[in-house]
Design a protein around this motif. Structure first.
Motif, PDB file in Angstrom:
ATOM      1  N   CYS A  58      48.881  33.288  54.231  1.00 18.75           N
ATOM      2  CA  CYS A  58      48.029  33.747  55.580  1.00 18.75           C
ATOM      3  C   CYS A  58      48.764  33.331  56.700  1.00 18.75           C
ATOM      4  CB  CYS A  58      46.569  32.554  55.457  1.00 18.75           C
ATOM      5  SG  CYS A  58      45.679  32.988  57.096  1.00 18.75           S
TER       6      CYS A  58
ATOM      7  N   ARG B 294      41.929  40.642  46.381  1.00 20.67           N
ATOM      8  CA  ARG B 294      41.214  41.417  47.532  1.00 20.67           C
ATOM      9  C   ARG B 294      40.047  42.169  47.259  1.00 20.67           C
ATOM     10  NH1 ARG B 294      46.192  45.816  48.374  1.00 20.67           N
ATOM     11  NH2 ARG B 294      45.110  46.561  46.638  1.00 20.67           N
TER      12      ARG B 294
ATOM     13  N   LEU C 259      37.874  38.769  47.888  1.00 18.70           N
ATOM     14  CA  LEU C 259      37.691  38.427  49.286  1.00 18.70           C
ATOM     15  C   LEU C 259      36.924  39.351  50.072  1.00 18.70           C
ATOM     16  CD1 LEU C 259      41.521  37.571  49.738  1.00 18.70           C
ATOM     17  CD2 LEU C 259      39.425  36.027  49.887  1.00 18.70           C
ATOM     18  N   LYS C 260      37.058  40.588  49.815  1.00 14.18           N
ATOM     19  CA  LYS C 260      36.069  41.650  50.747  1.00 14.18           C
ATOM     20  C   LYS C 260      34.628  41.561  50.314  1.00 14.18           C
ATOM     21  CE  LYS C 260      39.698  45.194  51.015  1.00 14.18           C
ATOM     22  NZ  LYS C 260      40.027  46.463  50.443  1.00 14.18           N
TER      23      LYS C 260
ATOM     24  N   GLN D 280      38.729  32.060  50.923  1.00 15.45           N
ATOM     25  CA  GLN D 280      37.707  33.035  51.457  1.00 15.45           C
ATOM     26  C   GLN D 280      37.540  32.751  52.968  1.00 15.45           C
ATOM     27  OE1 GLN D 280      35.865  35.482  49.370  1.00 15.45           O
ATOM     28  NE2 GLN D 280      35.586  35.911  51.537  1.00 15.45           N
TER      29      GLN D 280
ATOM     30  N   TYR E  95      40.066  34.407  55.021  1.00 16.80           N
ATOM     31  CA  TYR E  95      39.998  35.875  54.994  1.00 16.80           C
ATOM     32  C   TYR E  95      38.649  36.063  56.009  1.00 16.80           C
ATOM     33  CZ  TYR E  95      37.951  40.340  53.679  1.00 16.80           C
ATOM     34  OH  TYR E  95      37.469  41.611  53.680  1.00 16.80           O
TER      35      TYR E  95
ATOM     36  N   LEU F 204      41.997  40.507  56.190  1.00 14.36           N
ATOM     37  CA  LEU F 204      42.641  40.804  55.020  1.00 14.36           C
ATOM     38  C   LEU F 204      44.224  41.248  55.359  1.00 14.36           C
ATOM     39  CD1 LEU F 204      43.208  40.895  51.899  1.00 14.36           C
ATOM     40  CD2 LEU F 204      42.661  43.262  52.269  1.00 14.36           C
TER      41      LEU F 204
END
Length: 93
Positions: A12, A34, A37-38, A48, A51, A56
């Protein structure tokens, strides 16, 4: 990103926190991270939260080592011991 197996790092960028994982297929594993997370359903609350805060586009996925699937856990532990990633919640040692 390729379909080989091995150990990867998720960084990150804004907070420089890291996650180390193993994958039998890098492309599939990154896609799963991905997607989770989305959807807001990632199993790692630290990832999480990062994010949710940064988005992202602030995550970088990189391969640390390509290795045979039979030694993934052993090599993942090596990298976790070396890097001491801040995002990992399940420590092997």
């Amino acid at each position: 990103m390729d379909n080989s197996s091995g150990i990867y790092l998720i960084l990150c960028i804004p907070n420089e926190r890291r996650y180390v994982g193993s994958a039998s297929n890098f492309r599939t594993r990154w896609n799963k991270h991905r997607m989770e997370l989305k959807k807001g359903k990632h199993g790692n609350p630290h990832l999480q939260n990062a994010y949710n805060k940064y988005g992202l586009e602030t995550f970088a996925f990189s391969v640390l080592e390509r290795c045979d699937k039979s030694i993934l856990i052993e090599r993942e532990q090596f990298w976790m011991d070396l890097i001491k990633p801040e995002f990992n919640i399940a420590k092997f040692s």
